[in-house]
Design an enzyme around this catalytic site. Structure first.
Site, PDB file in Angstrom:
ATOM      1  N   HIS A   1       1.363  -0.938   0.121  1.00 22.71           N
ATOM      2  CA  HIS A   1       0.348  -0.040  -0.295  1.00 22.71           C
ATOM      3  C   HIS A   1       1.303   1.519  -0.231  1.00 22.71           C
ATOM      4  O   HIS A   1       1.858   0.681  -0.113  1.00 22.71           O
ATOM      5  CB  HIS A   1      -0.625  -0.411   1.320  1.00 22.71           C
ATOM      6  CG  HIS A   1      -2.363  -0.849   1.446  1.00 22.71           C
ATOM      7  ND1 HIS A   1      -1.931  -2.695   2.196  1.00 22.71           N
ATOM      8  CD2 HIS A   1      -2.589  -1.297   0.607  1.00 22.71           C
ATOM      9  CE1 HIS A   1      -2.887  -3.345   1.972  1.00 22.71           C
ATOM     10  NE2 HIS A   1      -3.775  -2.422   1.078  1.00 22.71           N
TER      11      HIS A   1
ATOM     12  N   ASP B   1       2.666   1.566   2.872  1.00 19.55           N
ATOM     13  CA  ASP B   1       3.289   0.930   4.121  1.00 19.55           C
ATOM     14  C   ASP B   1       4.741   1.269   3.878  1.00 19.55           C
ATOM     15  O   ASP B   1       5.459   1.078   4.380  1.00 19.55           O
ATOM     16  CB  ASP B   1       2.769  -0.480   2.902  1.00 19.55           C
ATOM     17  CG  ASP B   1       1.623  -1.271   3.289  1.00 19.55           C
ATOM     18  OD1 ASP B   1       1.420  -1.079   4.650  1.00 19.55           O
ATOM     19  OD2 ASP B   1       1.131  -1.843   2.328  1.00 19.55           O
TER      20      ASP B   1
HETATM   21  C1  3MF Z   1      -9.807  -6.774   1.215  1.00 20.50           C
HETATM   22  C2  3MF Z   1      -8.062  -6.433   0.419  1.00 20.50           C
HETATM   23  C3  3MF Z   1      -7.811  -5.982   0.427  1.00 20.50           C
HETATM   24  C4  3MF Z   1      -6.445  -5.597  -1.220  1.00 20.50           C
HETATM   25  C5  3MF Z   1      -4.976  -4.684  -0.985  1.00 20.50           C
HETATM   26  C6  3MF Z   1      -4.132  -4.943  -2.190  1.00 20.50           C
HETATM   27  C7  3MF Z   1      -5.977  -5.154   2.301  1.00 20.50           C
HETATM   28  O1  3MF Z   1     -10.147  -7.779   1.416  1.00 20.50           O
HETATM   29  O2  3MF Z   1      -8.172  -7.804  -0.165  1.00 20.50           O
HETATM   30  O3  3MF Z   1      -6.566  -6.559   1.143  1.00 20.50           O
HETATM   31  O4  3MF Z   1      -5.641  -6.643  -1.083  1.00 20.50           O
HETATM   32  O5  3MF Z   1      -5.757  -3.465  -0.378  1.00 20.50           O
HETATM   33  O6  3MF Z   1      -5.276  -3.802  -3.221  1.00 20.50           O
END
Ligand code: 3MF
Ligand code: MG
Length: 346
Positions: free
Chosen positions: A52, A55
């Site tokens: 992200h 991150d």
């Molecule tokens: C939520 C998700 C997310 C996405 C992530 C990357 C936090 O159900 O799956 O995880 O995978 O944001 O796109």
């Protein structure tokens, strides 16, 4: 079936090594330091990182500090021999995204979301990543009357276009999920996402990332969703995991609930040449809350091991036999043959 075996590359996001906190309880284990998480990738046999925006660097840094922060992380990645597979703007935690990001009813909040999303494109460029993922977490409603749904879809498409125009190199991968955190998402399925892709200003740079659990939550079969996207040449990443029925998003170890369903996902990926254009086998899995910090990466190693075992099984399938059974419409025998393969008697 590809002639030379695909050499799969694996990825996951640092959020997959977590403290075990859930909506009903605080962290159950210590946070693993970021640098230690990055060190774990190669040790676990992974090649790439999913990020992200925040991150990498906090979302509120000015551009100079952002560049400095990104360079620091890039240096660690280079040192570890890792690359960034995808990057996604985290558009669901800031107070200004409480009513959605691109579909918020407040124009100021929509502007915040767009600015943040564009900044994430710039970060992608700095880390050398072309794959930009949009998981549209809060683009939906708790009640139908809160927003005009048709306007909302248009707003998502306009934002998608602005991001494509912001950088001619990136491509956008929509990650559909039908619910959670919202009651109903505006783009709940892979089919919705792909439909939208064709209406963007550059359909060739618009595709999807498919998460197994998200398809299951929509009542769909993940292998069929993957096949659909592969047919459109729009499957550019996956989040493999498993899900036990229609409840909260569980992110279980790949294959741990339904081994045959996992086998079918691997079959579809393998037989359609997924990974041969550089796509990664991404995981999105959660360790159980009861897990100790020492064991809090096992779910990643296990999901990867299951994928690799299933690749071996898929490669062992006698396709001539399958074709003959298909032609004779002997599906009972075909089913038993698959069960034989799965139970080691194939
Ligand atoms: C939520 C998700 C997310 C996405 C992530 C990357 C936090 O159900 O799956 O995880 O995978 O944001 O796109
Ligand atoms: Mg995911």
């Amino acid at each position: 079936m590809p002639e030379t075996p695909t050499k799969y590359r694996f990825s996951f996001g640092p959020w997959n090594i977590s403290t075990g906190a859930d909506p009903f309880g605080p962290p159950a284990r210590k946070e693993v330091p970021f640098a230690k998480k990055l060190k774990a990738y190669k040790q676990l046999g992974f090649d790439a990182v999913q990020f992200h925006d925040d991150d990498i660097v906090p979302a509120d840094l000015d551009w100079t500090a952002t560049q400095r922060g990104v360079a620091k992380v890039k240096k660690i990645l280079d040192g570890e021999g890792l690359f960034v597979e995808i990057i996604a703007p985290r558009l669901w935690e800031d107070p200004r995204t409480v009513d959605g990001a691109f579909t918020a009813n407040s124009p100021a909040h929509r502007r915040y979301a767009l600015d943040r999303a564009k900044r994430c494109v710039d970060i992608a460029r700095l880390v050398g990543c072309r794959n930009y993922v949009l998981w549209l977490a809060r683009e939906g409603t708790y009640i139908r009357e809160a927003k005009d749904a048709a306007t909302a879809v248009g707003r998502i498409r306009d934002a998608w276009n602005l991001l494509l125009e912001h950088d001619p190199e990136i491509r956008i991968l929509g990650e559909a999920k039908p619910n959670e955190p919202m009651d109903q998402a505006y783009l709940p399925t892979v089919g919705h996402m792909i439909g939208l892709c064709y209406t963007t200003c550059d359909p060739a740079r618009s595709g999807v990332l498919i998460e197994s659990a998200h398809s299951i939550l929509a009542g769909l079969d993940p292998a069929d969703d993957m096949a659909y996207a592969l047919w459109h040449q729009k499957l550019w990443s996956v989040h493999l995991n498993d899900q036990n029925g229609l409840k909260y998003d569980q992110d279980k170890v790949f294959g741990s609930v339904d081994l045959r369903r996992a086998f079918n996902q691997v079959w579809v990926l393998e037989t359609n040449g997924y990974g041969r254009n550089g796509e990664c086998v991404g995981l999105d899995v959660k360790a159980m809350r009861t897990t100790t910090v020492q064991d809090s990466m096992l779910h990643l190693a296990h999901s990867k091991a299951v994928f690799e075992r299933l690749v071996e099984l898929v490669r062992s399938v006698d396709m001539k036999k399958v074709e003959a059974l298909r032609a004779a419409r002997q599906y009972e025998q075909l089913e038993m043959y698959i069960l034989d393969v799965l139970t080691g008697r194939g």
